[in-house]
Design an enzyme around this catalytic site. Structure first.
Site, PDB file in Angstrom:
ATOM      1  N   HIS A 211       3.245   6.847  -5.318  1.00  0.00           N
ATOM      2  CA  HIS A 211       2.813   7.147  -6.414  1.00  0.00           C
ATOM      3  C   HIS A 211       2.275   8.642  -6.404  1.00  0.00           C
ATOM      4  CE1 HIS A 211       0.574   5.222 -10.759  1.00  0.00           C
ATOM      5  NE2 HIS A 211       1.549   6.043 -10.393  1.00  0.00           N
TER       6      HIS A 211
ATOM      7  N   HIS B 237       1.636   2.392  -3.614  1.00  0.00           N
ATOM      8  CA  HIS B 237       0.566   3.866  -3.727  1.00  0.00           C
ATOM      9  C   HIS B 237       0.695   4.502  -3.927  1.00  0.00           C
ATOM     10  CE1 HIS B 237      -1.966   0.329  -5.836  1.00  0.00           C
ATOM     11  NE2 HIS B 237      -2.385  -0.615  -4.787  1.00  0.00           N
TER      12      HIS B 237
ATOM     13  N   GLU C  29       0.704  -1.006  -0.179  1.00  0.00           N
ATOM     14  CA  GLU C  29      -0.175  -0.116  -0.634  1.00  0.00           C
ATOM     15  C   GLU C  29       1.100   0.871   0.017  1.00  0.00           C
ATOM     16  OE1 GLU C  29      -2.828   0.056  -0.244  1.00  0.00           O
ATOM     17  OE2 GLU C  29      -3.394  -1.722  -0.065  1.00  0.00           O
TER      18      GLU C  29
END
Length: 679
Positions: free
Chosen positions: A475, A472, A469
């Site tokens: 990102h 993410h 996670e």
């Protein structure tokens, strides 16, 4: 209450525009949603009412600037409704979901707006646009076309009805599933029934019981997937069966929380909508705007993997059967427990013995954060002065190596009855040069919370999930784009898992593991011998892992390859037939998600897209090979990965970005090797 008192009506003045959670009350949400929709429709109307011919400056720029109030309230509300729901948020979400769907249709089905975008697209080569601006026009044109901009008025009205009804049904599915998951939590009377669990797990089960007013008992709350992490350790077979049975029962036992009728109506309406939009199936509609392009391409890849995965799972099952008492066969609730025994026998690996080395604070600071600092030079400082949306949610300031601001990272680690299952990343504020926005991202996990004073010891899988996670989150933090359309993780669904799956790999990277895997009592580092055994066992049980994932991915595809004229009226029968057709109907290897609790596909935006994980894993496995070939976790390698992939957000075609990073297209072989499917 005066309008000026609503904290959503103006941008936050807190650092990084962090939403002012201390000021937000339930009564603020609906007025902010309503004004936000009203403002955006007025902004769109101003675009189409101009008498000047369409230009990038008078059409695309104001369109990208529109809806800022709506975005502010939506990001905060939907984060709250998933991570800390209440009766109020549940009711408001069900009310607002169809209204938001109608609002979106009012924009995408606006004939004057779609005509201006189509005109710009037709003249694209004549316009003097940079690459990101050109791509913006292309993406809007594609999305408006797929959204039904070319339909006549009657069909547009039918489409609006489909979209509003589907938004209501998917919201209801999520709420029913959460309620049923809480209701089916398994209550145990004695600690003996939970023999095999460690002190931390027992403490969490006792705390869960106390939170429900069941002092002296133990409650095992259900996780989103079919399996449960504690099945590996529980020695009482009856207790394991009770947990697995409860997990599998979600959405199937009648009453107000049953999800079977929702599954049937959602898939029927999606198929009818796809036909209206000119596609044979919903899967064809979805993949048309993904990197896969067609459901046939998805079926080809999954079909190449399924037979080998099923074969490997059967071989693993035969190995497990050796440990069963005479007359008993391996059942789904036995698999994790027996696998631990066989893994220990073959490789002397005991995941339970690793938990003391995975203390949550060390994993976070000396593992997850350390890997990011090593690769990208970024640093993390906790900001207790900044208030998040729940007392368990912690705020960290993230800065670049030169000290410049990067954004805020919020971690919400622990499970609670008000939080939906699984783990995920949400943006609260998404960077955009056009709007001058910074970045605020949230990671939610569902780790059982021990009693006060007890350490939080993560399982192997929970540690892996935190790394995933956080990929993410990186990102979202790293994307630097001009337009809000491309901010953060706004990329194709079958690409979005790629950065997170790469970040998983650093969990066991030698210099990272050595830095954080420290015994929480003795302060001794995880023995190298244990690490070596862990690596030796990396492809162990991959037949099961791949099969349970592929079963869910193929099930998702089957539900969404239903044509509008097909009739399906029995969820269990459809599911059984779909799994039998691909040879993944082994009763000891259940799909990761059954249809009735498949939140990804019936409420989570992964409809016809759950294949994305393994589709992205092709890129991930190929990328990890690149890191190995080029010296590992160096700053130079991190900067290349950041600038050419993570940093572009959605501002260019993702496969083009991958080729820019890798120098070629991804190859399948590293994935086959990783999952033991190459033999």
């Amino acid at each position: 209450m005066a309008d000026t008192a609503n904290p959503f009506f103006t941008p936050s003045t807190l650092p990084y525009q962090l939403p002012p959670f201390a000021e937000i009350r339930d009564e603020h949400y609906l007025p902010a949603f309503e004004r936000g929709m009203e403002e955006q429709l007025a902004e769109v109307d101003a675009i189409v009412r101009t008498e000047e011919p369409a230009t990038f400056e008078n059409t695309m720029l104001p369109l990208e600037r529109s809806g800022q109030l709506l975005q502010r309230v939506a990001e905060v509300f939907f984060n709250k409704s998933s991570s800390d729901s209440t009766d109020f948020t549940n009711a408001l979400e069900e009310e607002i979901a169809p209204r938001l769907a109608a609002h979106q249709d009012a924009i995408r089905l606006n004939p004057a707006l779609s005509a201006r975008i189509a005109d710009l697209h037709a003249r694209l080569d004549e316009l003097d646009l940079d690459a990101e601006s050109r791509y913006l026009v292309e993406r809007y044109h594609t999305e408006f076309t797929l959204a039904g901009a070319g339909l006549d008025d009657a069909d547009k009205e039918r489409l609006r009805e489909y979209n509003q009804r589907l938004s209501t049904l998917t919201t209801r599915f999520e709420k029913n599933l959460l309620a049923d998951t809480n209701e089916l939590a398994v209550v145990f009377d004695t600690a003996e029934e939970l023999a095999g669990l460690g002190e931390g797990e027992l403490s969490a089960a006792a705390q869960a019981a106390a939170d429900r007013g069941l002092d002296g008992k133990y409650v095992v709350t259900l996780v989103l997937p079919t399996g449960h992490p504690w099945l590996a350790d529980l020695t009482d077979r009856t207790s394991r069966e009770r947990i697995m049975t409860a997990s599998r029962a979600r959405g199937t036992h009648g009453g107000e929380h049953d999800t079977r009728d929702l599954v049937l109506e959602i898939t029927r309406l999606r198929a009818e909508r796809a036909r209206l939009l000119g596609f044979d199936t919903h899967a064809a509609y979805v993949t048309a705007d993904q990197t896969a392009r067609t459901p046939e391409a998805v079926a080809d890849m999954l079909g190449r993997l399924a037979p080998a995965a099923a074969r490997n799972a059967r071989a693993e099952q035969a190995d497990l059967q050796r440990l069963m008492p005479e007359g008993q066969t391996v059942e789904a609730w036995d698999w994790a427990h027996l696998t631990c025994a066989v893994r220990a026998e073959k490789f002397d690996v005991d995941f339970a013995a690793m938990r003391p080395y995975f203390e949550a604070e060390r994993v976070l600071h000396d593992g997850v954060f350390y890997a990011a600092t090593r690769l990208y030079g970024i640093t993390f400082t906790e900001r207790p002065d900044l208030v998040a949306y729940h007392p368990d949610a912690r705020v960290f300031e993230v800065r670049n190596e030169d000290g410049s601001e990067l954004g805020l990272y919020i971690l919400d680690l622990y499970t609670r009855d008000s939080k939906r299952g699984g783990a995920w990343m949400n943006p609260l504020i998404s960077q955009s040069d056009l709007l001058g926005y910074p970045t605020v991202v949230v990671n939610n996990l569902n780790v059982p919370k021990p009693a006060a004073g007890e350490p939080t010891l993560l399982t192997y899988d929970e540690t892996n999930t935190l790394f995933h996670e956080f990929g993410h989150a990186l990102h979202g933090l790293f994307a630097r784009v001009t337009y809000p359309k491309f901010a953060g993780t706004n990329v194709f669904r079958d690409f979005v898992e790629f950065p997170s799956q790469v970040n998983e790999m650093w969990m066991l990277w030698p210099e990272i593991l050595e830095n954080y895997a420290v015994h929480h009592v003795t302060a001794e580092r995880m023995p190298q011998e244990l690490v070596d055994k862990l690596h030796a066992a990396e492809s162990f049980n991959e037949g099961f892992a791949t099969s349970e994932y592929l079963a869910a991915a193929l099930l998702d595809q089957e539900w969404h390859r239903i044509a509008a004229d097909d009739t399906v009226d029995d969820v269990a029968a459809f599911e059984a037939a779909a799994l039998a057709r691909v040879g993944l109907d082994n009763p000891a290897v259940r799909p990761r998600y059954a249809s009735t609790y498949f939140a990804h596909t019936f409420s989570g935006g992964y409809d016809a897209g759950y294949y994305s994980y393994i589709w992205s894993e092709v890129l991930d496995a190929d990328t990890v090979e690149w890191f190995r070939e080029n010296g590992g976790l160096t700053r130079e390698n991190g900067d290349r990965f950041r600038s050419r992939l993570l940093g572009v957000g959605g501002s260019k075609d993702p496969l083009e970005a991958y080729r820019d990073f890798r120098g070629r297209d991804a190859q399948l072989e590293p994935l086959l090797k990783r999952r033991g499917l190459d033999r």
